[in-house]
Scaffold this active site. Structure first.
Site: not given
Ligand code: ATP
Ligand code: LTN
Length: 328
Positions: A113, A195, A198
């Site tokens: 990040k 991956k 968000k």
């Molecule tokens: P950001 O992009 O802001 O880091 P994020 O999409 O990674 O956000 P988080 O709020 O950080 O989402 O994660 C919420 C949950 O979703 C966590 O348990 C994380 O491990 C899971 N998660 C996030 N992205 C994925 C993905 N691509 N596949 C599976 N699980 C995910």
């Protein structure tokens, strides 16, 4: 019988996507009746990266609403917003004082990040895993259901708890990460090497839980595949593998059934069938979300209740921590 405790968190950094759903939320819903659960919208984690205040305020409510819409129910689960329970920030500070810098320097999420701007990003982003450890440790958590990307943070939380217990006496439980065997890492549609995320700027990379049917069809139509033809699970073909994995997770079929089903079919067929599967799977969640959003007072009531229940538990843990450190 004493139920074990589950804690997990989700950021309000953008719109929730099918990766969040398949990797985390869906499992929280199915597991919830077996455990005491705390699900937290981690707004203090979200601001480790700059956010627009009005957007943040709206996203916190959207994420909470989606958790209820996905099927989290108050009988088993406490849903709350992290900043509503002050103990999280306070325990994070106390844990900061025993966590070695070197442990945080090893965190891969921070490296990813912060990228090339390592010197410019906030101290909060660096300290992010310590706040996460505070979240988990305040609730005597046994299990932390998360996607694969969070494994390292949960392991760090265990290390911090162990160090604290060694220094100040038995205080914290050691939590276990719980990562689904399939779905722990859903990849981006246009960039299946990374991956689904968000905060990813490219909107076509993610299917968001509130995307309308046409948008879902359009995004899947454009999803990256490869120049081969055969529709098979193969990790060396990340695009097709990811589409098949999403299909598998939404249909609950095994890999063999799916490969047989798509034998002799084209990528166009795969994308079209996947789109309809995703649309139908998300339909009830979307309908319930808009009901909740339109029900005046519902979310506020649920979140106030959540903050009160979580606050009571967290405050009592914090008092134990003060005592053991010698602050009281
Ligand atoms: P950001 O992009 O802001 O880091 P994020 O999409 O990674 O956000 P988080 O709020 O950080 O989402 O994660 C919420 C949950 O979703 C966590 O348990 C994380 O491990 C899971 N998660 C996030 N992205 C994925 C993905 N691509 N596949 C599976 N699980 C995910
Ligand atoms: N870092 C996590 C969100 C998070 C979390 C937690 C997850 C914050 N606190 C406690 C599990 C337990 C993420 O980015 N997904």
């Amino acid at each position: 019988m004493n139920k074990k405790t589950v804690f997990s968190g989700i950021q309000a950094s953008g719109s929730l996507h099918v990766g969040n759903f398949l990797g985390a939320i869906r499992n929280w819903v199915t597991m919830q009746s077996k455990f005491n659960n705390y699900f937290c919208v981690v707004d203090l984690h979200t601001i480790t990266i700059p956010q627009d205040p009005a957007t943040l305020r709206a996203k916190i409510r959207e994420v909470a609403g989606l958790l209820f819409a996905a099927g989290i129910v108050e009988d088993n689960s406490v849903v709350f917003v992290q900043s509503h329970v002050k103990a999280h920030s306070e325990l994070a500070w106390l844990l900061n004082c025993i966590t070695p810098m070197g442990w945080l320097q090893r965190m891969t999420q921070f490296k990813e990040k912060s990228g090339k701007q390592r010197e410019e990003v906030s101290v909060g982003l660096f300290d992010y895993p310590v706040l996460q450890a505070a979240d988990i440790l305040l609730y005597d958590t046994d299990m932390v259901p998360v996607g694969e990307d969070q494994k390292q943070h949960v392991e760090l939380c265990r290390d911090i708890a162990q160090r604290f217990n060694y220094q100040y006496g038995e205080t914290f439980m050691l939590p276990e990460p719980h990562i689904p065997p399939v779905g722990g890492r859903v990849m981006g549609l246009s960039n299946p090497e990374n991956k689904m995320s968000k905060s990813e700027q490219k909107q076509e990379d993610s299917i968001f839980l509130l995307d309308n049917p046409d948008l879902i069809r359009k995004k899947l139509k454009k999803a990256t595949t490869d120049s081969l033809r055969e529709i098979r699970f193969d990790e060396n073909r990340p695009g097709v593998n990811n589409l098949l994995t999403i299909y598998q997770l939404f249909t609950d079929q095994n890999q063999e059934e799916i490969e047989n089903h798509f034998e002799g079919k084209s990528y166009k067929d795969l994308k079209e069938q996947l789109a309809e599967t995703v649309i139908e799977s998300l339909r009830p969640l979307q309908e319930r979300y808009y009901e909740i959003a339109g029900e005046k007072g519902y979310l506020d009531d649920m979140l106030n209740r959540g903050a009160e229940l979580a606050g009571t538990k967290a405050e009592s843990k914090l008092r134990e921590v003060w005592e053991n450190i010698g602050l009281r």
